[in-house]
Scaffold this motif. Sequence first.
Motif, PDB file in Angstrom:
ATOM      1  N   UNK A  10       0.956  -1.160   0.021  1.00  0.00           N
ATOM      2  CA  UNK A  10       0.112  -0.087   0.264  1.00  0.00           C
ATOM      3  C   UNK A  10       0.937   1.264  -0.071  1.00  0.00           C
ATOM      4  N   UNK A  11       2.049   1.478   0.669  1.00  0.00           N
ATOM      5  CA  UNK A  11       2.761   2.464   0.705  1.00  0.00           C
ATOM      6  C   UNK A  11       3.383   2.694  -0.659  1.00  0.00           C
ATOM      7  N   UNK A  12       3.737   1.397  -1.201  1.00  0.00           N
ATOM      8  CA  UNK A  12       4.404   1.687  -2.734  1.00  0.00           C
ATOM      9  C   UNK A  12       3.452   2.257  -3.669  1.00  0.00           C
ATOM     10  N   UNK A  13       2.081   1.673  -3.574  1.00  0.00           N
ATOM     11  CA  UNK A  13       0.973   2.355  -4.435  1.00  0.00           C
ATOM     12  C   UNK A  13       0.831   3.568  -4.268  1.00  0.00           C
ATOM     13  N   UNK A  14       1.044   4.293  -3.088  1.00  0.00           N
ATOM     14  CA  UNK A  14       0.895   5.720  -2.690  1.00  0.00           C
ATOM     15  C   UNK A  14       1.917   6.380  -3.336  1.00  0.00           C
ATOM     16  N   UNK A  15       3.276   5.912  -3.233  1.00  0.00           N
ATOM     17  CA  UNK A  15       4.401   6.516  -4.054  1.00  0.00           C
ATOM     18  C   UNK A  15       3.931   6.595  -5.626  1.00  0.00           C
TER      19      UNK A  15
ATOM     20  N   UNK B  11       1.675   9.192  -6.549  1.00  0.00           N
ATOM     21  CA  UNK B  11       1.839  10.392  -6.230  1.00  0.00           C
ATOM     22  C   UNK B  11       2.633  10.881  -7.556  1.00  0.00           C
ATOM     23  N   UNK B  12       3.547   9.928  -8.283  1.00  0.00           N
ATOM     24  CA  UNK B  12       4.161  10.532  -9.259  1.00  0.00           C
ATOM     25  C   UNK B  12       3.348   9.837 -10.855  1.00  0.00           C
ATOM     26  N   UNK B  13       2.101   9.306 -10.710  1.00  0.00           N
ATOM     27  CA  UNK B  13       1.382   9.029 -11.632  1.00  0.00           C
ATOM     28  C   UNK B  13       2.089   7.979 -12.762  1.00  0.00           C
ATOM     29  N   UNK B  14       2.654   6.816 -12.002  1.00  0.00           N
ATOM     30  CA  UNK B  14       3.435   5.895 -12.631  1.00  0.00           C
ATOM     31  C   UNK B  14       2.676   4.671 -12.574  1.00  0.00           C
TER      32      UNK B  14
ATOM     33  N   UNK C 290      10.397  -9.431   2.973  1.00  0.00           N
ATOM     34  CA  UNK C 290      11.356  -9.013   3.789  1.00  0.00           C
ATOM     35  C   UNK C 290      11.192  -7.420   4.028  1.00  0.00           C
ATOM     36  N   UNK C 291      11.796  -6.790   4.466  1.00  0.00           N
ATOM     37  CA  UNK C 291      11.753  -5.239   4.976  1.00  0.00           C
ATOM     38  C   UNK C 291      12.075  -4.607   3.631  1.00  0.00           C
ATOM     39  N   UNK C 292      11.056  -3.803   3.202  1.00  0.00           N
ATOM     40  CA  UNK C 292      10.991  -3.125   1.900  1.00  0.00           C
ATOM     41  C   UNK C 292      10.656  -1.623   1.922  1.00  0.00           C
ATOM     42  N   UNK C 293      10.988  -1.114   3.328  1.00  0.00           N
ATOM     43  CA  UNK C 293      10.773   0.389   3.357  1.00  0.00           C
ATOM     44  C   UNK C 293      11.965   1.231   2.515  1.00  0.00           C
ATOM     45  N   UNK C 294      13.088   0.678   2.316  1.00  0.00           N
ATOM     46  CA  UNK C 294      14.127   1.245   1.540  1.00  0.00           C
ATOM     47  C   UNK C 294      13.842   1.355   0.226  1.00  0.00           C
TER      48      UNK C 294
ATOM     49  N   UNK D 201      12.200   4.333  -4.651  1.00  0.00           N
ATOM     50  CA  UNK D 201      11.228   4.501  -5.852  1.00  0.00           C
ATOM     51  C   UNK D 201      10.698   5.865  -5.705  1.00  0.00           C
ATOM     52  N   UNK D 202      10.450   6.411  -4.648  1.00  0.00           N
ATOM     53  CA  UNK D 202      10.045   7.918  -4.464  1.00  0.00           C
ATOM     54  C   UNK D 202      11.108   8.709  -4.932  1.00  0.00           C
TER      55      UNK D 202
END
Length: 279
Positions: free
Chosen positions: A97-102, A105-108, A242-246, A251-252
């Motif tokens: 969901x966080x990735x979808x928001x990014x 945001x950038x219309x990608x 795994x941990x994907x915050x990075x 991507x942002x």
Amino acid sequence: MIRRTLLSAFLPLALLAPFAHGESASAPASAPVAAVPAGEKAVQKVRSAYLDGWDQVPLQVLEAQAAKYRGTYYLEGLHNTKRIALTFDDGPSGYTRSLLKVLAKHEVKATFFELGEHVASNPDDARAVLAAGHTIANHSYDHPYLNKLGNEQVWDKQLLRAEQVFKDKLGIRPALMRPPYGALTDEQVAAIGARGYKAILWSVDTQDWFHALHLGADEAIYRSVLSYVHPEAIVLMHDGGGKRSGTVEAVDRMIPELKKQGYEFVTVDQLIGVKPYLD
């Protein structure tokens, strides 16, 4: 467990036989190379570096299979337009969901190679990916080395099992697949093509799963893309496993920079000119 479908009955037995044994993923040096149509890249390559010690498929094997199975197996787009396909493996997960928001945001738009078991347990996030206009593709049911499995395991327990989950939960049958770890035998590539799939690998591996183990993951992932980006690149990242915050942070950062360089972002099916889903 999904029973063997009628689809198998219509395939020549010779196409199913290669999955009965766990052959090596290596490609023979004398393998014939498919003809290159005018205007297309003569060679598909992996630009990013090989990471020793992690049981990865050698880059020369990936490149040999791309040459031999042109039109079925892709490391990158076959032309030289300034388009790029961002791809994400192993989801959906708590990071999706966080990735979808990014991406919104950038219309990608991007391509998500999802695991059947994760879609089964987390269908709402998979539906959110689809509703946002991204492409969903098959990354197997639970992420084994496909080249080490037999026919029943590859099809009934992996690709077809995942496909059934996608159909039941999302109403789609992905036409694109990515083998976990990039591992397929030559014979498996041929059989996958005969079943209507396109095998999608990558030309830029960010190794975000490795960088996630260290501090400064977002910077390392960002730099890996900026260092190796090229026309019609297919970029490998992960939103699960795994941990994907990075990855999300990278991507942002990378999208605005790549747009400044003139790149347009497309899904893999748009990049290679095929339908994203089987009829």
